[in-house]
Scaffold this motif. Structure first.
Motif, PDB file in Angstrom:
ATOM      1  N   ASP A 243       0.836  -1.205   0.000  1.00 24.85           N
ATOM      2  CA  ASP A 243       0.000   0.000   0.000  1.00 24.85           C
ATOM      3  C   ASP A 243       0.870   1.253   0.000  1.00 24.85           C
ATOM      4  N   GLY A 244       1.946   1.226   0.787  1.00 24.83           N
ATOM      5  CA  GLY A 244       2.839   2.373   0.846  1.00 24.83           C
ATOM      6  C   GLY A 244       3.547   2.631  -0.464  1.00 24.83           C
ATOM      7  N   GLN A 245       3.902   1.543  -1.168  1.00 26.77           N
ATOM      8  CA  GLN A 245       4.560   1.721  -2.461  1.00 26.77           C
ATOM      9  C   GLN A 245       3.623   2.390  -3.461  1.00 26.77           C
ATOM     10  N   ASP A 246       2.347   2.026  -3.409  1.00 23.22           N
ATOM     11  CA  ASP A 246       1.370   2.656  -4.306  1.00 23.22           C
ATOM     12  C   ASP A 246       1.269   4.157  -4.018  1.00 23.22           C
ATOM     13  N   VAL A 247       1.232   4.517  -2.731  1.00 17.31           N
ATOM     14  CA  VAL A 247       1.167   5.936  -2.357  1.00 17.31           C
ATOM     15  C   VAL A 247       2.446   6.646  -2.781  1.00 17.31           C
ATOM     16  N   LEU A 248       3.584   5.994  -2.555  1.00 13.34           N
ATOM     17  CA  LEU A 248       4.869   6.582  -2.929  1.00 13.34           C
ATOM     18  C   LEU A 248       4.915   6.873  -4.424  1.00 13.34           C
ATOM     19  N   ALA A 249       4.440   5.915  -5.227  1.00 15.20           N
ATOM     20  CA  ALA A 249       4.467   6.095  -6.680  1.00 15.20           C
ATOM     21  C   ALA A 249       3.517   7.196  -7.143  1.00 15.20           C
ATOM     22  N   ASP A 250       2.482   7.487  -6.343  1.00 13.75           N
ATOM     23  CA  ASP A 250       1.545   8.550  -6.711  1.00 13.75           C
ATOM     24  C   ASP A 250       2.166   9.942  -6.561  1.00 13.75           C
ATOM     25  N   HIS A 251       3.146  10.069  -5.668  1.00 13.79           N
ATOM     26  CA  HIS A 251       3.658  11.398  -5.343  1.00 13.79           C
ATOM     27  C   HIS A 251       5.147  11.592  -5.595  1.00 13.79           C
ATOM     28  N   PHE A 252       5.894  10.490  -5.735  1.00 11.92           N
ATOM     29  CA  PHE A 252       7.339  10.564  -5.931  1.00 11.92           C
ATOM     30  C   PHE A 252       7.723   9.639  -7.084  1.00 11.92           C
ATOM     31  N   PRO A 253       8.960   9.738  -7.576  1.00  6.74           N
ATOM     32  CA  PRO A 253       9.429   8.718  -8.523  1.00  6.74           C
ATOM     33  C   PRO A 253       9.238   7.327  -7.909  1.00  6.74           C
ATOM     34  N   GLY A 254       8.671   6.411  -8.686  1.00  3.30           N
ATOM     35  CA  GLY A 254       8.288   5.113  -8.141  1.00  3.30           C
ATOM     36  C   GLY A 254       9.432   4.351  -7.503  1.00  3.30           C
ATOM     37  N   GLY A 255      10.656   4.572  -7.983  1.00  3.70           N
ATOM     38  CA  GLY A 255      11.799   3.824  -7.469  1.00  3.70           C
ATOM     39  C   GLY A 255      12.502   4.484  -6.305  1.00  3.70           C
ATOM     40  N   SER A 256      11.895   5.486  -5.690  1.00  3.70           N
ATOM     41  CA  SER A 256      12.523   6.181  -4.560  1.00  3.70           C
ATOM     42  C   SER A 256      12.886   5.187  -3.462  1.00  3.70           C
ATOM     43  N   GLY A 257      14.106   5.280  -2.976  1.00  2.00           N
ATOM     44  CA  GLY A 257      14.566   4.412  -1.896  1.00  2.00           C
ATOM     45  C   GLY A 257      15.063   3.068  -2.346  1.00  2.00           C
ATOM     46  N   SER A 258      14.855   2.720  -3.610  1.00  2.00           N
ATOM     47  CA  SER A 258      15.320   1.426  -4.139  1.00  2.00           C
ATOM     48  C   SER A 258      16.018   1.661  -5.478  1.00  2.00           C
ATOM     49  N   PRO A 259      17.121   2.391  -5.467  1.00  2.00           N
ATOM     50  CA  PRO A 259      17.753   2.761  -6.740  1.00  2.00           C
ATOM     51  C   PRO A 259      18.457   1.598  -7.418  1.00  2.00           C
ATOM     52  N   ALA A 260      18.613   1.713  -8.730  1.00  2.00           N
ATOM     53  CA  ALA A 260      19.510   0.808  -9.458  1.00  2.00           C
ATOM     54  C   ALA A 260      20.940   1.269  -9.183  1.00  2.00           C
ATOM     55  N   GLN A 261      21.840   0.326  -8.958  1.00  2.00           N
ATOM     56  CA  GLN A 261      23.227   0.656  -8.627  1.00  2.00           C
ATOM     57  C   GLN A 261      24.138   0.220  -9.774  1.00  2.00           C
ATOM     58  N   VAL A 262      24.996   1.131 -10.189  1.00  2.00           N
ATOM     59  CA  VAL A 262      25.911   0.869 -11.302  1.00  2.00           C
ATOM     60  C   VAL A 262      27.342   1.016 -10.805  1.00  2.00           C
ATOM     61  N   ILE A 263      28.131  -0.021 -10.970  1.00  2.00           N
ATOM     62  CA  ILE A 263      29.557   0.049 -10.648  1.00  2.00           C
ATOM     63  C   ILE A 263      30.332   0.037 -11.959  1.00  2.00           C
ATOM     64  N   GLY A 264      31.144   1.081 -12.160  1.00  2.00           N
ATOM     65  CA  GLY A 264      31.919   1.189 -13.390  1.00  2.00           C
ATOM     66  C   GLY A 264      33.200   1.964 -13.155  1.00  2.00           C
ATOM     67  N   SER A 265      34.008   2.056 -14.185  1.00  2.00           N
ATOM     68  CA  SER A 265      35.328   2.686 -14.076  1.00  2.00           C
ATOM     69  C   SER A 265      35.217   4.181 -13.778  1.00  2.00           C
ATOM     70  N   GLU A 266      36.042   4.652 -12.844  1.00  2.00           N
ATOM     71  CA  GLU A 266      36.053   6.063 -12.474  1.00  2.00           C
ATOM     72  C   GLU A 266      36.483   6.953 -13.637  1.00  2.00           C
ATOM     73  N   ARG A 267      37.365   6.439 -14.489  1.00  3.93           N
ATOM     74  CA  ARG A 267      37.825   7.264 -15.619  1.00  3.93           C
ATOM     75  C   ARG A 267      36.720   7.479 -16.649  1.00  3.93           C
ATOM     76  N   ASP A 268      35.686   6.630 -16.631  1.00  3.44           N
ATOM     77  CA  ASP A 268      34.559   6.783 -17.558  1.00  3.44           C
ATOM     78  C   ASP A 268      33.345   7.381 -16.857  1.00  3.44           C
ATOM     79  N   LEU A 269      33.562   8.045 -15.715  1.00  6.63           N
ATOM     80  CA  LEU A 269      32.432   8.506 -14.908  1.00  6.63           C
ATOM     81  C   LEU A 269      31.490   9.409 -15.693  1.00  6.63           C
ATOM     82  N   ASP A 270      32.028  10.420 -16.364  1.00  2.97           N
ATOM     83  CA  ASP A 270      31.152  11.343 -17.094  1.00  2.97           C
ATOM     84  C   ASP A 270      30.331  10.622 -18.148  1.00  2.97           C
ATOM     85  N   ALA A 271      30.989   9.718 -18.879  1.00  5.99           N
ATOM     86  CA  ALA A 271      30.273   8.979 -19.929  1.00  5.99           C
ATOM     87  C   ALA A 271      29.236   8.039 -19.317  1.00  5.99           C
TER      88      ALA A 271
END
Length: 701
Positions: A396-424
């Motif tokens: 129920d809380g996730q439904d309310v969260l998605a109504d008012h905030f980005p649906g993925g708030s608090g559960s982000p996708a995590q990307v690990i990659g090279s620091e030298r390619d950070l901007d890209a």
């Protein structure tokens, strides 16, 4: 009587030690989805490395407060006071500032738990704090990864007592009705319960030593499997013992005869199930892999109890165990075939003998018709929010969260990659549809993250993204709820986008874990099902000394499984309106139905072979059907009832397993074993036993 007494005392000792572990199994179990992923999964690799980039912490609990018409200034003050109160808790590592929604109707607070916190207890306490702090007219929810884990833990709470109690009560009632004896059901259920005590004792210590991984579903299936299998094996032995009491004056004589007649089929049946479940070790999912040895341990103790404790108990009570219907020494055995035969199995035998080909064709067509429901089967995974059936505050809380905030708030996708390619990498991540924002993990930042853009590694503050082994960790907030199909597609697109920039980049997080779990589950299903079929076919060929009969038996259980799963798909879609099924539902259903379905065919066909050696192939089928009909039907009803008991746990996966296996076992018992297999065996005659010596016999042997 010394030996039986020693056996009973030994099992009493095992039960007295193992019994207390019923309540302790939760100490060594986990419901963390990431722990069941293979080490090769990207989500696993990200999980293992995430502590390199930020302070190690527990799961985040997302508190969302909502008022229709807008949050007032006093509401915002109450929310800030709540955040301060949560920050003072010992089980909370950090609390975010109060984050208002753009529409002004809600606020969000992220409370990150400590690594030592018990997620279920912590969320329960936080929910109590939220309820106490809510101003009148404001609704509050605790959701996010911690909230869903807490709801799942609560749903599994009845797995120790409620599940076992329902299963034992159902079996007891069935045994009372079938055997009309007050003592025999107690002896049979005592045997099954002692087997379960021994199984849980061994599994607990293996889990404690990190040799096996146990979660709620493995725990529940173990209890049901042991109660059902041990009862089945016990009923088969009991039937042989009751037969033997008519022919032997002493209990010892009857015990020896019963063991001679039941040892081979019980060992073969149990061995088939053990080999079948051990095929789950081929799985890449640790949850599937864990069930293999755990279930094998349970079946092994079921066999041991049925072939040692039960014979000792029945020897101690002898004919009194069957009171008031005691089998008297010298009394006539029931007439199984011919015009003088009476009862339902005699009538079934006459139908098979008279119309064998019609019977097996009609049964096959009917089962195949049921199997057409497979067309609508959706077994590619379900959202985390739908795992719990019934009320779920996290959902129920996730439904309310998605109504008012980005649906993925608090559960982000995590990307690990090279620091030298950070901007890209930042450009690649922000360029994916479904990504609402991106930050970089930074141990030195008060919030644990710093903003990043494609041409700047930070906002210019003192903190910078943490670099470990030349890599950085980006966190991408998704626009859709973390467990939605749209979020899963976003993660797949993310993986494609970042791999173009950095081939070594990996994507993890809650959504990626679900994606990797479902993909691995589908791969496991495709691999393991054919392996189980081949292995069980080889076992049947060795046991029955035939090629044709095992092919018939395997074919019959495949058709039966397709029918059970097809009906299950129709019921799930059109009756219960379930959102789909986990990829493991067909896999577990197949392993249990094929292994346990073959059990009943082994009970039947070993007796048919025994009778055919004395009376010929056709008479052997009818006699085998008549003598095993009652006990196998009873065993099937008992096993169906025990698996149906899984339905009392409000977990979608277990409810679906409960229906498919229970319905499939009843199909095997009532249709396949009673009609289909006997009719095919009768129609084939001697050819069913090719190439054994029995296939060449023209008369009684």
């Amino acid at each position: 009587m010394v030996l039986p007494a020693l056996v009973i005392v030994a099992w009493l000792a095992i039960a007295s030690v193992g019994g207390p572990y019923f309540g302790k199994i939760s100490e060594v179990s986990t419901n963390d989805q990431t722990s069941f992923l293979p080490a090769s999964a990207d989500a696993t690799k990200v999980q293992e490395r995430s502590s390199e980039f930020r302070q190690e912490s527990g799961a985040p609990a997302i508190i969302v407060l909502e008022r229709d018409g807008g949050m007032s200034s006093s509401d915002l003050t109450a929310a800030k006071d709540l955040a301060t109160q949560l920050g003072d808790r010992d089980d909370v590592e950090a609390v975010s500032p109060v984050i208002p929604s753009e529409d002004g109707d809600a606020v969000e607070i992220v409370a990150t738990l400590t690594t030592a916190a018990d997620t279920g207890d912590a969320v329960e306490a936080i929910r109590a704090d939220v309820d106490d702090a809510l101003p009148s007219g404001v609704s509050g929810y605790v959701t996010g990864p911690a909230g869903f884990t807490a709801d799942l833990t609560e749903a599994f709470a009845g797995i120790d007592g409620l599940l076992l109690g329902v299963a034992l009560a159902a079996v007891f009632v069935i045994l009372i009705i079938v055997y009309r004896s007050p003592l025999l059901p107690i002896l049979v259920l005592g045997t099954a319960t002692f087997a379960l005590c021994a199984s849980i004792l061994v599994v607990w210590w293996l889990a404690k030593a990190d040799i096996v991984t146990v979660n709620g579903q493995v725990q529940g299936i173990l209890s049901i499997l042991v109660i059902g299998a041990a009862t089945d094996y016990a009923l088969l032995y009991t039937a042989r013992f009751r037969e033997a009491l008519r022919d032997h004056r002493t209990g010892w004589g009857a015990t020896k005869a019963a063991l001679r007649g039941s040892l081979e089929p019980i060992l073969a049946s149990g061995g088939t199930v053990i080999v079948g479940v051990l095929c789950l070790l081929l799985s890449d999912l640790n949850s599937n892999k864990a069930l293999g040895p755990v279930a094998a341990i349970g079946i092994a103790f079921s066999l041991l109890a049925a072939l040692s404790l039960l014979p000792a108990l029945l020897l101690a009570f002898r004919r009194a165990a069957f009171w008031p219907l005691r089998p008297a020494y010298g009394s006539a055995h029931p007439v199984l075939t011919g015009p003088d035969a009476r009862g339902i199995w005699a009538r079934v035998g006459r139908l098979v003998a008279k119309r064998s080909r019609v019977v097996w064709i009609v049964c096959t067509v009917g089962l195949l018709a049921m199997g057409t429901g497979l067309v609508g089967l959706k077994a590619d995974g379900v959202p985390q929010s739908d795992l719990v059936i019934g009320a779920s505050q996290a959902r129920d809380g996730q439904d309310v969260l998605a109504d008012h905030f980005p649906g993925g708030s608090g559960s982000p996708a995590q990307v690990i990659g090279s620091e030298r390619d950070l901007d890209a990498l930042v450009d690649a991540v922000t360029g994916v549809d479904g990504v609402d924002g991106v930050v970089a993990a930074a141990k030195d930042a008060p919030s644990g993250t710093v903003p990043v853009t494609g041409d700047s590694t930070s906002s210019g503050g003192a903190a910078a993204p943490t670099v470990s082994r030349g890599d950085v960790l980006l966190e991408a907030t998704l626009s859709d709820p973390a467990d939605s199909d749209a979020a899963e597609q976003t993660v797949r697109d993310l993986r494609t986008a970042v791999e173009r920039v950095d081939p070594g980049a990996i994507v993890g997080g809650v959504t990626a874990t679900a994606v990797d779990t479902n993909d691995t589950g589908i791969r496991d299903r495709t691999l393991i099902i054919p392996v189980v079929l081949v292995v069980i076919l080889l076992i049947l060929m060795l046991l029955l000394r035939s090629v044709v009969a095992p092919l018939v038996l395997i074919g019959s259980v495949i058709v039966s499984f397709a029918a059970a799963l097809g009906v299950g798909a129709l019921v799930f879609d059109h009756v219960f309106h379930f959102p789909g099924a986990d990829p493991s539902v067909p896999l577990y259903s197949f392993v249990f139905l094929v292994a346990l379905g073959v059990d009943y065919n082994i009970f039947l066909m070993t007796r048919v072979r025994e009778e055919a050696l004395r009376h010929g192939p056709h008479e052997g089928v009818l006699r085998g059907l008549g003598v095993t009909g009652g006990v196998i039907t009873s065993a099937g009803v008992v096993l169906a009832a025990t698996f149906a008991a899984l339905g009392v746990i409000p977990i979608l996966f277990l409810v679906q397993i409960a229906f498919v296996v229970a319905f499939g076992v009843l199909l095997d018992t009532i249709v396949v074993r009673s009609l289909l297999v006997p009719a095919i065996a009768y129609d084939l005659g001697r050819r069913a036993w090719w190439p054994s010596r029995l296939s060449r016999a023209n008369h009684h042997m």
